[in-house]
Design a protein around this motif. Structure first.
Motif, PDB file in Angstrom:
ATOM      1  N   ILE A 160      24.129  -4.589  46.720  1.00  0.00           N
ATOM      2  CA  ILE A 160      23.251  -4.553  45.553  1.00  0.00           C
ATOM      3  C   ILE A 160      22.909  -5.971  45.106  1.00  0.00           C
ATOM      4  CG2 ILE A 160      23.190  -3.970  43.095  1.00  0.00           C
ATOM      5  CD1 ILE A 160      24.529  -1.313  43.811  1.00  0.00           C
ATOM      6  N   LYS A 187      22.165   6.776  48.498  1.00  0.00           N
ATOM      7  CA  LYS A 187      21.290   7.029  47.353  1.00  0.00           C
ATOM      8  C   LYS A 187      21.515   6.011  46.226  1.00  0.00           C
ATOM      9  CE  LYS A 187      19.640  10.708  44.295  1.00  0.00           C
ATOM     10  NZ  LYS A 187      19.610   9.865  43.076  1.00  0.00           N
ATOM     11  N   GLU A 188      22.754   5.615  46.011  1.00  0.00           N
ATOM     12  CA  GLU A 188      23.043   4.635  44.965  1.00  0.00           C
ATOM     13  C   GLU A 188      22.255   3.346  45.176  1.00  0.00           C
ATOM     14  OE1 GLU A 188      26.730   1.708  43.576  1.00  0.00           O
ATOM     15  OE2 GLU A 188      26.974   3.088  45.256  1.00  0.00           O
ATOM     16  N   LYS A 189      22.251   2.852  46.419  1.00  0.00           N
ATOM     17  CA  LYS A 189      21.530   1.616  46.708  1.00  0.00           C
ATOM     18  C   LYS A 189      20.025   1.858  46.735  1.00  0.00           C
ATOM     19  CE  LYS A 189      25.317  -0.642  49.194  1.00  0.00           C
ATOM     20  NZ  LYS A 189      25.798  -1.178  50.492  1.00  0.00           N
ATOM     21  N   GLN A 190      19.609   3.014  47.218  1.00  0.00           N
ATOM     22  CA  GLN A 190      18.186   3.333  47.206  1.00  0.00           C
ATOM     23  C   GLN A 190      17.650   3.355  45.774  1.00  0.00           C
ATOM     24  OE1 GLN A 190      17.406   6.912  49.524  1.00  0.00           O
ATOM     25  NE2 GLN A 190      18.897   6.296  51.066  1.00  0.00           N
ATOM     26  N   ASP A 191      18.402   4.004  44.887  1.00  0.00           N
ATOM     27  CA  ASP A 191      17.981   4.070  43.483  1.00  0.00           C
ATOM     28  C   ASP A 191      17.954   2.680  42.850  1.00  0.00           C
ATOM     29  OD1 ASP A 191      17.778   6.795  43.721  1.00  0.00           O
ATOM     30  OD2 ASP A 191      19.645   7.236  42.650  1.00  0.00           O
ATOM     31  N   LYS A 192      18.939   1.867  43.203  1.00  0.00           N
ATOM     32  CA  LYS A 192      18.990   0.512  42.643  1.00  0.00           C
ATOM     33  C   LYS A 192      17.814  -0.326  43.142  1.00  0.00           C
ATOM     34  CE  LYS A 192      21.253  -2.274  39.923  1.00  0.00           C
ATOM     35  NZ  LYS A 192      21.431  -1.957  38.498  1.00  0.00           N
ATOM     36  N   GLU A 195      14.849   0.636  41.128  1.00  0.00           N
ATOM     37  CA  GLU A 195      14.967   0.101  39.770  1.00  0.00           C
ATOM     38  C   GLU A 195      14.632  -1.389  39.726  1.00  0.00           C
ATOM     39  OE1 GLU A 195      18.630  -1.230  36.879  1.00  0.00           O
ATOM     40  OE2 GLU A 195      18.885   0.631  37.995  1.00  0.00           O
TER      41      GLU A 195
END
Length: 246
Positions: A160, A187-192, A195
């Motif tokens: 991140i 998904k966590e990194k994709q969402d970040k 953002e």
């Protein structure tokens, strides 16, 4: 899980049409368009762990060349890429020892030498496209302003903090081809990424491919309709990105 992601996939069929040459002391696969093309622009293809020994990578280089770009894929692993046989015997591959010998920092210097030599030959603008291991290296070259356009598919080893740095310091438009099942870029990194980069002024796009797993853009199982669509979609996204920004 990292090893499973790195060493999975299907070998594709075809006969590479390019050639191998040394550039700045680095063995490099070169794919050139037929006929006339803009010799001031070039694509640097940064491979996954299977390197230029895996025909899938060479065939993708050829496909970019068919779309009008001269393409250079440096040997990132100095003859020590994960061979296709590791797809069937992952236990034989000591990944951490291998990564110590072929770190992104080590390869940055080697590939920069290739870029510098190509600049001497008249190339003024570079696009980088990377997969898995190479997908992370694209970020390093963008941070250093060595490339003018970035495309990455299912990057490995990306943190991140790298996304934060890209959003705050990089100048190259960034395309990310992401997928449903990817422990390296979940998904966590994709969402970040969405953002942090949704308002990235140079240009940003993140594509999501349902039903695809890490490696789909280069080693996907082409007998699976969703994976086939994902591989073709990631490729067409990248070509369109280059046409827009390179």
């Amino acid at each position: 899980s990292l090893l499973a992601d790195l060493l999975s996939g299907v070998r594709h069929e075809g006969t590479p049409a390019g050639k191998l040459e040394e550039i700045a002391g680095v063995k490099t696969y070169i794919a050139l368009p037929e006929g006339e093309y803009d010799k001031t622009k070039a694509v640097i293809y940064l491979c996954d762990a299977f390197g230029i020994e895996l025909e899938n990578n060479l065939l993708l280089c050829d496909d970019f060349a068919r779309n009008g770009y001269q393409v250079y894929a440096p040997d990132l692993f100095e003859g020590e890429a994960a061979t296709p046989e590791f797809l069937d015997d992952r236990a034989a591959f000591d990944f951490m020892a291998w990564l110590g010998r072929h770190s992104p920092a080590h390869n940055f210097t080697r590939v920069k030498g290739v870029l510098d030599e190509l600049r001497k030959q008249g190339v003024t603008r570079f696009a980088g496209t990377g997969y898995c291991y190479g997908g992370r290296m694209v970020f390093d070259f963008a941070f250093a302003d060595e490339i003018q356009v970035s495309a990455t598919s299912h990057p490995s080893l990306l943190q991140i903090a790298d996304l934060e740095k890209y959003a705050s310091t990089a100048k190259a438009p960034l395309l990310i081809n992401a997928c449903e099942v990817d422990e390296q870029f979940p998904k966590e990194k994709q969402d970040k990424a969405l953002e942090l980069l949704q308002d990235f002024k140079p240009g940003f796009k993140q594509a999501y491919f349902d039903g695809c797993v890490h490696g789909f853009a280069v080693r996907g199982d082409m007998s699976d309709p969703k994976v086939k669509a994902g591989k073709e979609g990631a490729f067409s996204n990248t070509v369109e990105w280059f046409k827009k920004y390179l």
